[in-house]
Design a protein around this motif. Structure first.
Motif, PDB file in Angstrom:
ATOM      1  N   THR A  92      22.266   1.516   7.053  1.00 19.45           N
ATOM      2  CA  THR A  92      23.495   0.892   7.533  1.00 19.45           C
ATOM      3  C   THR A  92      23.868  -0.203   6.556  1.00 19.45           C
ATOM      4  O   THR A  92      23.020  -1.006   6.160  1.00 19.45           O
ATOM      5  N   LEU A  93      25.128  -0.202   6.139  1.00 19.35           N
ATOM      6  CA  LEU A  93      25.564  -1.244   5.221  1.00 19.35           C
ATOM      7  C   LEU A  93      26.859  -1.858   5.694  1.00 19.35           C
ATOM      8  O   LEU A  93      27.643  -1.228   6.396  1.00 19.35           O
ATOM      9  N   LYS A  94      27.046  -3.116   5.330  1.00 21.64           N
ATOM     10  CA  LYS A  94      28.280  -3.831   5.620  1.00 21.64           C
ATOM     11  C   LYS A  94      28.971  -4.103   4.301  1.00 21.64           C
ATOM     12  O   LYS A  94      28.349  -4.569   3.349  1.00 21.64           O
ATOM     13  N   VAL A  95      30.280  -3.792   4.273  1.00 23.76           N
ATOM     14  CA  VAL A  95      31.089  -3.970   3.069  1.00 23.76           C
ATOM     15  C   VAL A  95      32.173  -4.992   3.373  1.00 23.76           C
ATOM     16  O   VAL A  95      32.951  -4.825   4.325  1.00 23.76           O
ATOM     17  N   ALA A  96      32.223  -6.068   2.596  1.00 26.99           N
ATOM     18  CA  ALA A  96      33.251  -7.095   2.737  1.00 26.99           C
ATOM     19  C   ALA A  96      34.460  -6.676   1.913  1.00 26.99           C
ATOM     20  O   ALA A  96      34.342  -6.420   0.713  1.00 26.99           O
ATOM     21  N   THR A  97      35.621  -6.578   2.582  1.00 26.56           N
ATOM     22  CA  THR A  97      36.832  -6.135   1.884  1.00 26.56           C
ATOM     23  C   THR A  97      37.766  -7.289   1.560  1.00 26.56           C
ATOM     24  O   THR A  97      38.849  -7.077   1.032  1.00 26.56           O
ATOM     25  N   GLY A  98      37.356  -8.486   1.879  1.00 29.02           N
ATOM     26  CA  GLY A  98      38.181  -9.658   1.595  1.00 29.02           C
ATOM     27  C   GLY A  98      38.818 -10.193   2.868  1.00 29.02           C
ATOM     28  O   GLY A  98      38.979  -9.469   3.853  1.00 29.02           O
ATOM     29  N   GLY A  99      39.140 -11.466   2.880  1.00 24.26           N
ATOM     30  CA  GLY A  99      39.768 -12.078   4.035  1.00 24.26           C
ATOM     31  C   GLY A  99      38.866 -12.135   5.253  1.00 24.26           C
ATOM     32  O   GLY A  99      39.334 -12.250   6.375  1.00 24.26           O
TER      33      GLY A  99
END
Length: 68
Positions: free
Chosen positions: A24-31
């Motif tokens: 499981t991964l979390k991806v930060a897309t900004g904001g």
């Protein structure tokens, strides 16, 4: 890489949690937005994913596919 999916969000891997079968991964897309994805351990290994990697979250229907 060409895909039929039209929703592709660039981001940075914030966290990885490797389980028995899936990662499981979390991806930060900004904001402050985070996308959570569950992929096979085999896929995570093939992509050599690590925290801080720039990736693209490709969304088609209810699935999130990670491309690097």
């Amino acid at each position: 890489m060409k895909l039929s999916a039209r929703n592709a969000l660039k981001g940075k891997v914030e966290s990885l949690h490797r389980g028995t079968v899936t990662t499981t991964l979390k991806v930060a897309t900004g904001g402050g937005d985070l996308i959570t994805s569950s992929i096979t351990n085999e896929a995570a290994d093939e992509l050599a994913l690590k925290v801080g990697d720039q990736v693209t979250a490709i969304i088609k229907s209810s699935d999130v596919i990670i491309g690097k």
